[in-house]
Write a protein that holds these residues in place. Structure first.
Motif, PDB file in Angstrom:
ATOM      1  N   TYR A  68       4.165  -6.273  -5.421  1.00 18.32           N
ATOM      2  CA  TYR A  68       2.938  -5.464  -5.483  1.00 18.32           C
ATOM      3  C   TYR A  68       2.575  -5.396  -6.962  1.00 18.32           C
ATOM      4  CZ  TYR A  68      -0.385  -1.849  -3.970  1.00 18.32           C
ATOM      5  OH  TYR A  68      -1.535  -1.142  -3.662  1.00 18.32           O
ATOM      6  N   PRO A  69       1.352  -5.786  -7.353  1.00 16.70           N
ATOM      7  CA  PRO A  69       1.023  -5.774  -8.791  1.00 16.70           C
ATOM      8  C   PRO A  69       1.312  -4.401  -9.406  1.00 16.70           C
ATOM      9  CG  PRO A  69      -0.724  -6.838  -7.529  1.00 16.70           C
ATOM     10  CD  PRO A  69       0.221  -6.241  -6.526  1.00 16.70           C
ATOM     11  N   PRO A  70       2.194  -4.344 -10.422  1.00 13.62           N
ATOM     12  CA  PRO A  70       2.688  -3.047 -10.912  1.00 13.62           C
ATOM     13  C   PRO A  70       1.603  -2.101 -11.413  1.00 13.62           C
ATOM     14  CG  PRO A  70       3.463  -4.868 -12.289  1.00 13.62           C
ATOM     15  CD  PRO A  70       2.872  -5.479 -11.068  1.00 13.62           C
ATOM     16  N   ARG A  71       0.580  -2.627 -12.082  1.00 11.49           N
ATOM     17  CA  ARG A  71      -0.467  -1.734 -12.596  1.00 11.49           C
ATOM     18  C   ARG A  71      -1.383  -1.246 -11.479  1.00 11.49           C
ATOM     19  NH1 ARG A  71      -0.038  -1.482 -18.110  1.00 11.49           N
ATOM     20  NH2 ARG A  71       1.425  -3.059 -18.821  1.00 11.49           N
ATOM     21  N   LEU A  72      -1.574  -2.080 -10.461  1.00  8.10           N
ATOM     22  CA  LEU A  72      -2.401  -1.676  -9.319  1.00  8.10           C
ATOM     23  C   LEU A  72      -1.769  -0.475  -8.607  1.00  8.10           C
ATOM     24  CD1 LEU A  72      -4.895  -2.241  -7.578  1.00  8.10           C
ATOM     25  CD2 LEU A  72      -3.509  -3.815  -6.227  1.00  8.10           C
ATOM     26  N   ALA A  73      -0.443  -0.435  -8.597  1.00 12.09           N
ATOM     27  CA  ALA A  73       0.263   0.668  -7.921  1.00 12.09           C
ATOM     28  C   ALA A  73      -0.017   2.020  -8.572  1.00 12.09           C
ATOM     29  CB  ALA A  73       1.767   0.396  -7.917  1.00 12.09           C
ATOM     30  N   THR A  74      -0.518   2.031  -9.819  1.00 17.77           N
ATOM     31  CA  THR A  74      -0.723   3.303 -10.529  1.00 17.77           C
ATOM     32  C   THR A  74      -2.102   3.915 -10.286  1.00 17.77           C
ATOM     33  OG1 THR A  74      -1.621   2.309 -12.564  1.00 17.77           O
ATOM     34  CG2 THR A  74       0.782   2.474 -12.398  1.00 17.77           C
ATOM     35  N   ILE A  75      -3.043   3.187  -9.680  1.00 25.40           N
ATOM     36  CA  ILE A  75      -4.388   3.781  -9.509  1.00 25.40           C
ATOM     37  C   ILE A  75      -4.363   4.758  -8.341  1.00 25.40           C
ATOM     38  CG2 ILE A  75      -5.490   1.735 -10.528  1.00 25.40           C
ATOM     39  CD1 ILE A  75      -6.608   1.072  -7.706  1.00 25.40           C
TER      40      ILE A  75
END
Length: 371
Positions: free
Chosen positions: A93-100
């Motif tokens: 899972y794209p790591p930065r996408l998980a933070t939105i």
């Protein structure tokens, strides 16, 4: 070069099935999904409570809850198509996408999945781009690829496809507005097939979903959310690329813009972005220098609206007071809490019930309105 150590967490088959049922049920969006999961602990418990919560929100009848049979069929179709459905805390899972704060609860991924954990830069722009714009997008993308970055874009005509084509060998990620089997535009199916060898494709939509106009802004938040920053190469006023730039800013991502001729309408949007403080870009080094400090910091989950507790033990007068403050014009959550004199936990619970009843719409920047 990796954005973080890939996670070793893995959902059980039962929990993956139940999470798919929950996100595919009526009126459950990514934010609502996250609130329900946090409050009830798992997807099965949240599914049990959906009818009651929607009824409390004023639903006229029972909303459709995705059946176990339908979810099983979707999982089987995904396996057949080579698509994995991954959750935010799982590998690939794209790591930065998980933070939105509206990250897809399950993301359909396929291709060379390691590309999804490498640092990404988004390149987007006009569909009817100039020859110079197309050439620059390709050069910029190639140089970023050579520097170890993955270029992410939306597989659209114009700038997007130029950026993808230039990075087929180094790794590029296509974000789809429809299902994995409904590629838009259809003439880019060959490009998608080529980029899957070293790159990947991602979508939050089910197989068979044909993209509609409203799906493209939804897709754009994934492009910016997965990236360290977004480069706008050409964009007219009021273009989709400017929506991506706005979302990038809301998500705390870097916004880059390529300057253009003041007499070319395709450069009007990018020139405006530069006036508003976007970083001016004339070469890949401008981007690499700007994102280097960000890459050294750990990837943090921002404080999210759905981290807050919910309190469903509200009385009728308090509920009516909150609902009476809502209307067709968007209002912020903070204003609702202040004006209703109710606790944040109660206001969030009432909004969740209204959303499950199909009566509430969420907008960017924490704003809500009645439908």
């Amino acid at each position: 070069m990796h954005d973080r150590t890939p996670s070793t967490a893995k959902l059980t088959d039962t929990e993956r099935l139940n999470r798919l049922r929950l996100i595919r049920s009526d009126n459950v969006g990514p934010r609502t999904f996250a609130s329900l999961l946090r409050h009830f602990g798992n997807a099965a418990s949240a599914l049990e409570r959906l009818p009651e919560l929607a009824r409390r929100g004023g639903a006229s009848g029972p909303g459709r809850i995705c059946s176990a049979e339908d979810a099983s069929a979707e999982l089987a179709a995904c396996r057949k198509a080579g698509v994995s459905l991954v959750a935010p805390d799982e590998a690939h899972y794209p790591p930065r996408l998980a933070t939105i704060d509206d990250a897809p609860p399950l993301l359909g991924v396929r291709g060379a999945l390691d590309a999804l954990t490498r640092p990404m830069i988004a390149i987007v722009g006009s569909r009817n781009a100039s020859g110079a714009g197309l050439k620059f997008a390709g050069t910029l993308a190639r140089d970023l690829g050579d520097a170890g970055f993955v270029v992410i874009s939306g597989l659209a005509r114009g700038i997007d496809q130029a950026a993808h084509r230039a990075t087929v060998a180094s790794g590029t990620v296509a974000v789809l507005a429809g299902g994995h089997d409904k590629i838009y535009p259809p003439e880019h199916e060959d490009l998608l097939a080529a980029l899957l060898a070293q790159g990947a494709a991602i979508s939050e939509m089910p197989l068979g979903h044909v993209p509609r106009a409203r799906d493209f802004p939804r897709r754009n938040r994934l492009i910016s959310g997965a990236a360290l920053g977004v480069v706008i190469v050409e964009a007219a006023h009021r273009s989709g690329s400017l929506i991506t730039a706005r979302m990038a800013a809301e998500q705390g991502r870097e916004v880059f813009a390529v300057p253009g001729s003041p007499i070319d309408p395709r450069a009007a949007g990018t020139n405006d972005l530069i006036k508003q403080g976007a970083t001016l870009v004339t070469e890949a080094a401008d981007i690499i220098t700007a994102v280097a400090p960000i890459m050294e910091r750990p990837i943090m989950l921002s404080a999210r609206e759905d981290d807050e507790p919910l309190d469903f033990a509200t009385d009728a007068p308090e509920r009516e007071r909150i609902v009476s403050l809502l209307g067709p014009s968007p209002i912020s959550l903070d204003d609702l809490i202040r004006m209703s004199d109710a606790s944040p936990a109660v206001v969030r619970a009432v909004l969740l019930e209204l959303e499950l009843a199909g009566k509430l719409e969420r907008h960017g920047g924490g704003l809500v309105s009645m439908i």
